[in-house]
Scaffold this motif. Structure first.
Motif, PDB file in Angstrom:
ATOM      1  N   VAL A 145     -23.151 -25.942  -7.345  1.00 61.15           N
ATOM      2  CA  VAL A 145     -23.681 -27.217  -7.819  1.00 61.15           C
ATOM      3  C   VAL A 145     -23.011 -27.582  -9.136  1.00 61.15           C
ATOM      4  CG1 VAL A 145     -25.756 -28.448  -8.527  1.00 61.15           C
ATOM      5  CG2 VAL A 145     -25.892 -26.778  -6.690  1.00 61.15           C
ATOM      6  N   ILE A 146     -22.726 -28.872  -9.308  1.00 63.29           N
ATOM      7  CA  ILE A 146     -22.199 -29.397 -10.557  1.00 63.29           C
ATOM      8  C   ILE A 146     -23.062 -30.570 -10.985  1.00 63.29           C
ATOM      9  CG2 ILE A 146     -20.559 -30.983  -9.449  1.00 63.29           C
ATOM     10  CD1 ILE A 146     -18.639 -30.423 -11.769  1.00 63.29           C
ATOM     11  N   SER A 147     -23.247 -30.752 -12.291  1.00 56.38           N
ATOM     12  CA  SER A 147     -24.094 -31.829 -12.791  1.00 56.38           C
ATOM     13  C   SER A 147     -23.360 -33.162 -12.762  1.00 56.38           C
ATOM     14  CB  SER A 147     -24.556 -31.523 -14.222  1.00 56.38           C
ATOM     15  OG  SER A 147     -23.460 -31.581 -15.111  1.00 56.38           O
ATOM     16  N   PRO A 160     -18.290 -38.209   0.123  1.00 57.10           N
ATOM     17  CA  PRO A 160     -19.586 -38.108   0.801  1.00 57.10           C
ATOM     18  C   PRO A 160     -19.801 -36.701   1.345  1.00 57.10           C
ATOM     19  CG  PRO A 160     -18.421 -40.087   1.483  1.00 57.10           C
ATOM     20  CD  PRO A 160     -17.437 -39.276   0.692  1.00 57.10           C
ATOM     21  N   HIS A 161     -21.012 -36.223   1.185  1.00 56.05           N
ATOM     22  CA  HIS A 161     -21.325 -34.883   1.653  1.00 56.05           C
ATOM     23  C   HIS A 161     -21.380 -34.868   3.180  1.00 56.05           C
ATOM     24  CE1 HIS A 161     -23.246 -30.956   1.922  1.00 56.05           C
ATOM     25  NE2 HIS A 161     -22.992 -30.796   0.631  1.00 56.05           N
ATOM     26  N   VAL A 172     -29.053 -34.763  -1.966  1.00 61.73           N
ATOM     27  CA  VAL A 172     -27.648 -34.493  -2.246  1.00 61.73           C
ATOM     28  C   VAL A 172     -26.807 -35.233  -1.225  1.00 61.73           C
ATOM     29  CG1 VAL A 172     -25.886 -32.707  -2.490  1.00 61.73           C
ATOM     30  CG2 VAL A 172     -28.242 -32.239  -3.189  1.00 61.73           C
ATOM     31  N   THR A 173     -26.022 -36.194  -1.697  1.00 62.68           N
ATOM     32  CA  THR A 173     -25.243 -37.033  -0.783  1.00 62.68           C
ATOM     33  C   THR A 173     -23.748 -36.951  -1.039  1.00 62.68           C
ATOM     34  OG1 THR A 173     -25.505 -38.933  -2.274  1.00 62.68           O
ATOM     35  CG2 THR A 173     -27.156 -38.656  -0.531  1.00 62.68           C
ATOM     36  N   SER A 174     -23.307 -36.246  -2.094  1.00 65.77           N
ATOM     37  CA  SER A 174     -21.879 -36.194  -2.393  1.00 65.77           C
ATOM     38  C   SER A 174     -21.512 -34.817  -2.918  1.00 65.77           C
ATOM     39  CB  SER A 174     -21.497 -37.267  -3.421  1.00 65.77           C
ATOM     40  OG  SER A 174     -22.200 -37.061  -4.637  1.00 65.77           O
ATOM     41  N   VAL A 178     -22.953 -32.498  -6.014  1.00 64.06           N
ATOM     42  CA  VAL A 178     -23.240 -33.245  -7.240  1.00 64.06           C
ATOM     43  C   VAL A 178     -24.736 -33.538  -7.292  1.00 64.06           C
ATOM     44  CG1 VAL A 178     -22.724 -35.313  -8.575  1.00 64.06           C
ATOM     45  CG2 VAL A 178     -20.940 -34.262  -7.161  1.00 64.06           C
ATOM     46  N   VAL A 179     -25.386 -33.075  -8.381  1.00 63.28           N
ATOM     47  CA  VAL A 179     -26.823 -33.283  -8.545  1.00 63.28           C
ATOM     48  C   VAL A 179     -27.116 -33.599 -10.007  1.00 63.28           C
ATOM     49  CG1 VAL A 179     -27.453 -31.739  -6.644  1.00 63.28           C
ATOM     50  CG2 VAL A 179     -27.254 -30.842  -8.953  1.00 63.28           C
ATOM     51  N   PRO A 180     -28.216 -34.297 -10.308  1.00 65.17           N
ATOM     52  CA  PRO A 180     -28.622 -34.519 -11.701  1.00 65.17           C
ATOM     53  C   PRO A 180     -29.373 -33.306 -12.231  1.00 65.17           C
ATOM     54  CG  PRO A 180     -30.082 -35.706 -10.230  1.00 65.17           C
ATOM     55  CD  PRO A 180     -29.028 -35.079  -9.357  1.00 65.17           C
TER      56      PRO A 180
END
Length: 277
Positions: A19-21, A34-35, A52-54, A74-76
């Motif tokens: 995971v990356i912010s 796109p994931h 999670v969409t990307s 990519v997640v917040p």
């Protein structure tokens, strides 16, 4: 153009994805894709699920010994910039030593050992509450942010209105400043007389039926004897001491000081052996 960023990363043995912010993706201006199989996460933010969409292909390095590229979702999140989960650990065949909290793997024929909290280790020699950075960490931070704010401290003269004596000049600067600020607490001469009687009076009790010592005085020259007499008379005059009514006697002696004067000391070693602890 390659963009650099000082990243905080976490290795999580329980996470099934890398995971990356979003903040790191924006700063590095990475191009997301796109994931292939969108999914939801609930552990990043309690009570709310994150979709999670990307994902993005990230190249990162740990010091100069290890450089790798991985796909990250990519997640917040604000816990770190990069979270390496089980996919990265599987690809690198990472071994985790739980007691030392150390991760070990082999890369390009070299053994790589990841120690916990690199920044904390660099600052461990200067104390836990320190905000110092090593030179390498400072350079990496400067390259990542691009802006450096410098705070320079200068000595201000002419603030203290109380002159510092020669004795205070030999003290530590912080101690000398405190003495100058609280001159009334450190008078040159103490007021005459003892403090007023308090509600509770203390006394030193001797062991019952103990043999009372009566030691002879130490041999001293006529000059030392005169100095001892002078100090005793001065203390009696100021009211600091009075005639002893104790049935035992302990000797007094003079110890030379650095400035050539004498300090009077009382040898109470024998009497201390028979007092009630």
């Amino acid at each position: 153009m390659h963009r650099l960023m000082l990243m905080r990363f976490i290795i999580d043995v329980d996470n099934c994805e890398n995971v990356i912010s979003e903040v790191a993706v924006q700063k590095l201006k990475l191009t997301t894709e796109p994931h292939p199989a969108s999914y939801s996460l609930a552990w990043l933010k309690q009570g709310n699920e994150i979709c999670v969409t990307s994902h993005v292909f990230v190249t990162f390095s740990i010091s100069s010994a290890y450089r790798n590229s991985v796909w990250c979702d990519v997640v917040p999140m604000d816990a770190c910039h990069l979270l390496l989960g089980r996919p990265w650990q599987f690809d690198r065949d990472v071994c985790h030593e739980g007691r030392r909290n150390v991760y070990t793997f082999t890369f390009s024929g070299k053994k790589i050992v990841l120690l916990p909290s690199e920044d904390a280790q660099c600052m461990s020699s200067v104390g836990d509450s320190s905000n110092l950075l090593s030179r390498s960490l400072f350079v990496r931070e400067m390259l990542a942010e691009g802006v450096v704010l410098l705070l320079v401290g200068t000595e201000v003269t002419g603030v203290s209105t109380v002159p510092i004596t020669s004795e205070e000049a030999d003290l530590h600067p912080k101690v000398a400043t405190s003495i100058s600020e609280f001159q009334d607490v450190f008078p040159a001469n103490l007021p005459q007389g003892l403090p007023l009687l308090r509600d509770i009076q203390h006394q030193i009790d001797l062991v019952p039926r103990a043999s009372l010592p009566n030691r002879p005085h130490y041999r001293m020259s006529s000059a030392e004897h005169e100095e001892l007499r002078r100090q005793v008379e001065e203390l009696v005059q100021k009211g600091y001491i009075k005639e002893s009514l104790s049935p035992c006697a302990v000797p007094a002696l003079l110890v030379p000081k650095k400035d050539g004067s004498y300090r009077m000391c009382v040898d109470s070693r024998v009497i201390n052996k028979i007092i009630v602890r």
